[in-house]
Each structure stands twice: as C-alpha cells, then as structure tokens.
Write a protein that holds these residues in place. Structure first.
Motif, PDB file in Angstrom:
ATOM      1  N   LEU A 267       1.225  -1.538  -0.511  1.00 44.75           N
ATOM      2  CA  LEU A 267       0.382  -0.019  -0.224  1.00 44.75           C
ATOM      3  C   LEU A 267       1.040   1.266   0.218  1.00 44.75           C
ATOM      4  CD1 LEU A 267      -0.200   1.785   3.094  1.00 44.75           C
ATOM      5  CD2 LEU A 267      -1.442  -0.515   3.588  1.00 44.75           C
ATOM      6  N   THR A 268       0.304   2.454  -0.032  1.00 39.76           N
ATOM      7  CA  THR A 268       1.262   3.524  -0.330  1.00 39.76           C
ATOM      8  C   THR A 268       0.048   4.483   0.101  1.00 39.76           C
ATOM      9  OG1 THR A 268       0.051   3.584  -2.210  1.00 39.76           O
ATOM     10  CG2 THR A 268       2.041   2.929  -2.802  1.00 39.76           C
ATOM     11  N   VAL A 269       0.465   5.612   0.712  1.00 41.31           N
ATOM     12  CA  VAL A 269       0.244   6.824   1.839  1.00 41.31           C
ATOM     13  C   VAL A 269       0.642   7.914   0.549  1.00 41.31           C
ATOM     14  CG1 VAL A 269      -0.554   8.197   4.046  1.00 41.31           C
ATOM     15  CG2 VAL A 269      -0.295   5.587   3.068  1.00 41.31           C
ATOM     16  N   GLY A 270      -0.115   8.797   0.041  1.00 36.39           N
ATOM     17  CA  GLY A 270       1.404  10.476  -0.285  1.00 36.39           C
ATOM     18  C   GLY A 270       0.542  10.833   0.508  1.00 36.39           C
ATOM     19  N   GLU A 271       2.266  12.128   0.098  1.00 35.40           N
ATOM     20  CA  GLU A 271       2.286  13.246   1.337  1.00 35.40           C
ATOM     21  C   GLU A 271       0.503  14.542   1.435  1.00 35.40           C
ATOM     22  OE1 GLU A 271       4.743  17.121   1.937  1.00 35.40           O
ATOM     23  OE2 GLU A 271       5.390  15.561   1.281  1.00 35.40           O
ATOM     24  N   GLY A 272      -0.354  14.203   2.963  1.00 35.16           N
ATOM     25  CA  GLY A 272      -0.929  14.935   2.445  1.00 35.16           C
ATOM     26  C   GLY A 272      -2.531  14.201   2.147  1.00 35.16           C
ATOM     27  N   GLU A 273      -2.532  13.250   2.539  1.00 34.28           N
ATOM     28  CA  GLU A 273      -3.534  12.297   2.355  1.00 34.28           C
ATOM     29  C   GLU A 273      -4.198  11.929   3.472  1.00 34.28           C
ATOM     30  OE1 GLU A 273      -3.722   9.895  -1.735  1.00 34.28           O
ATOM     31  OE2 GLU A 273      -2.917   8.949  -0.412  1.00 34.28           O
ATOM     32  N   ILE A 274      -5.374  11.712   3.505  1.00 32.87           N
ATOM     33  CA  ILE A 274      -6.115  10.917   5.240  1.00 32.87           C
ATOM     34  C   ILE A 274      -5.934   9.332   3.875  1.00 32.87           C
ATOM     35  CG2 ILE A 274      -8.283  10.057   6.718  1.00 32.87           C
ATOM     36  CD1 ILE A 274      -8.434  13.449   6.476  1.00 32.87           C
ATOM     37  N   VAL A 275      -5.621   8.713   4.244  1.00 33.03           N
ATOM     38  CA  VAL A 275      -5.320   7.022   3.863  1.00 33.03           C
ATOM     39  C   VAL A 275      -6.250   5.812   4.888  1.00 33.03           C
ATOM     40  CG1 VAL A 275      -4.189   4.554   2.458  1.00 33.03           C
ATOM     41  CG2 VAL A 275      -3.927   7.076   1.977  1.00 33.03           C
ATOM     42  N   SER A 276      -7.039   5.131   4.447  1.00 34.33           N
ATOM     43  CA  SER A 276      -7.951   4.729   5.765  1.00 34.33           C
ATOM     44  C   SER A 276      -8.066   2.932   4.895  1.00 34.33           C
ATOM     45  CB  SER A 276     -10.004   4.527   6.242  1.00 34.33           C
ATOM     46  OG  SER A 276     -10.035   5.888   6.629  1.00 34.33           O
ATOM     47  N   LEU A 277      -7.208   1.951   6.516  1.00 34.11           N
ATOM     48  CA  LEU A 277      -7.733   0.888   6.226  1.00 34.11           C
ATOM     49  C   LEU A 277      -8.490  -0.024   7.003  1.00 34.11           C
ATOM     50  CD1 LEU A 277      -5.735  -1.448   5.027  1.00 34.11           C
ATOM     51  CD2 LEU A 277      -4.232  -1.052   6.818  1.00 34.11           C
TER      52      LEU A 277
END
Length: 236
Positions: free
Chosen positions: A23-33
C-alpha cells in the motif's frame, strides 16, 4: 510517496498475520485501512511504527528503507502513532502525557507552541491539564492519545481505532478533528472499524481481509461499492 509498503509479511511465531500486503500513502492524504476484527489492521500499524518486525517485504518512508529501523528512530524520522486502546500513561497528568509525546525533541519554544495547538484542537484537554489520565473518560483519553502523538510533530500520523468505545457524538467530533489535523499539513493513515466515518473522510482506502488487501480505491468509490456496503456499512 510519503509511505510505500511493498509485499510486507508479518508473522507471530509460525502464524503469518500479513500475507505480502502492498500500500502507499501520499503526502497530504488521509488513507484508511478498514476490515473486520482479526484482519491484520493493528499488525500493519505496529509494523509501520517498528513495534513488529517484518518477515518479508519492505517499508519505505520519504524514499528511505526503514524496514529495520528501530521504533524510536522512526519517531524521529516523522512517524507517530496513537495506538489502539489509547495507551495513555494512567498515573501521569495531561501535561505530562503530552510532554512524553515530545520526548525526542529539544526545541522548547516549538514544544510549547505544539502544546497550545493540541489545546486548540482539544479544548477539553486544556481544561484538564493537571488531571491524571487514568481518571479521565474514554473520549478524553482518546483526545489525549491523539494529542500526544501530535507532540512528536509527525509527518505521518498513525491512528489505530480512534473511535473505539466512544459515544456517537464524540465519534463525529474525533473524525472532524482528524480532518482538521490533516488540513494543518499532517498526513494520516487511519485504521478504523467505523467504515462509514472513515471512508467519508478519506482520500483513498484499502480493505484488509485475513491479512490480505482485497480492494482499494477512493473513499467515495468504496462507500458506493455494494460489497463494501454489505460487509462493513450495514446496508444492502
């Protein structure tokens, strides 16, 4: 990408809890699992923060492989976690708990500014600065756990089940504050059983089932996905 996880495997003894997830998380994101109990969500968070060693795969943060970096060094690099179950120091006051969040820092003026920022996000904590954490309500302890993580001034904030055990009104408040934290420039990776609240505020999300990522997309795409609705949102 701020965070890149590739083919990550984590095991407890002979039992494999995560089966090569990416998985990836980009700068400035809210990413949910999102996922059911036992899906591997908390194990994923513990692996990212360095509490659980990897059996395989890699974790890259700001382009650097941190797979073997100690947990305390990951905090210095810019990763802070508000753990499942809050994990406040029960015998310490609100102020002392927040100070513990800044233990890697020496910039006194910055620490004071960040403490005031936490009080701005959570006025309830400002009212209870001298109160011992163990005597606070679940909602107040959750605010304190998030505030303590913010005191590390993280680039990536890991939030593990921030709404667990909270009253509906407080759940709404916590999620609104998560959005505000993100708007202030902090990237957020969120593990949450309350899929409706999480997906409605996430830029992107992943669905974890028995240690495997089975689906990903924007928060809105997953909110509208009939299989997700059926499994996690309580609607057909």
């Amino acid at each position: 990408m701020l965070l890149e996880i590739e083919n990550m495997t984590v095991a407890y003894g002979r039992i494999e809890a995560l089966h090569g997830i990416s998985l990836t998380v980009g700068e400035g994101e809210i990413v949910s699992l999102i996922g059911a109990n036992g899906a591997g969500k908390t194990t994923t968070m513990r692996a990212i923060s360095g509490i659980r060693p990897l059996a395989g795969g890699s974790i890259r943060f700001e382009g650097e492989d941190i797979s073997k970096l100690r947990a305390d060094r990951r905090v210095v690099q810019g990763i802070a976690q508000s753990p499942e179950g809050r994990g406040c120091f029960p015998g310490m006051t609100v102020v002392e708990n927040l100070e513990m969040g800044a233990y890697t820092r020496r910039d006194k003026a910055g620490i004071t500014a960040d403490m005031n920022r936490v009080y701005g996000l959570f006025p309830r904590l400002a009212e209870r600065k001298k109160q011992v954490a163990g005597t606070m309500s679940g909602g107040e302890q959750q605010m304190l756990a998030v505030g303590r993580a913010l005191m590390a001034r993280p680039k990536l904030l890991l939030l593990d089940e921030p709404s667990m055990g909270l009253a509906p009104m407080l759940i709404q408040q916590i999620f609104d504050i998560i959005v505000e934290i993100n708007q202030q420039g902090v990237t957020v990776l969120l593990v949450e059983q309350n899929a409706q609240q999480a997906l409605s505020r996430s830029h992107r999300a992943y669905v974890l089932e028995t240690g495997r990522i089975v689906k990903s997309g924007t928060g809105q795409e997953l909110l509208n996905d009939s299989s997700i609705k059926d499994a996690y949102l309580g609607v057909a």
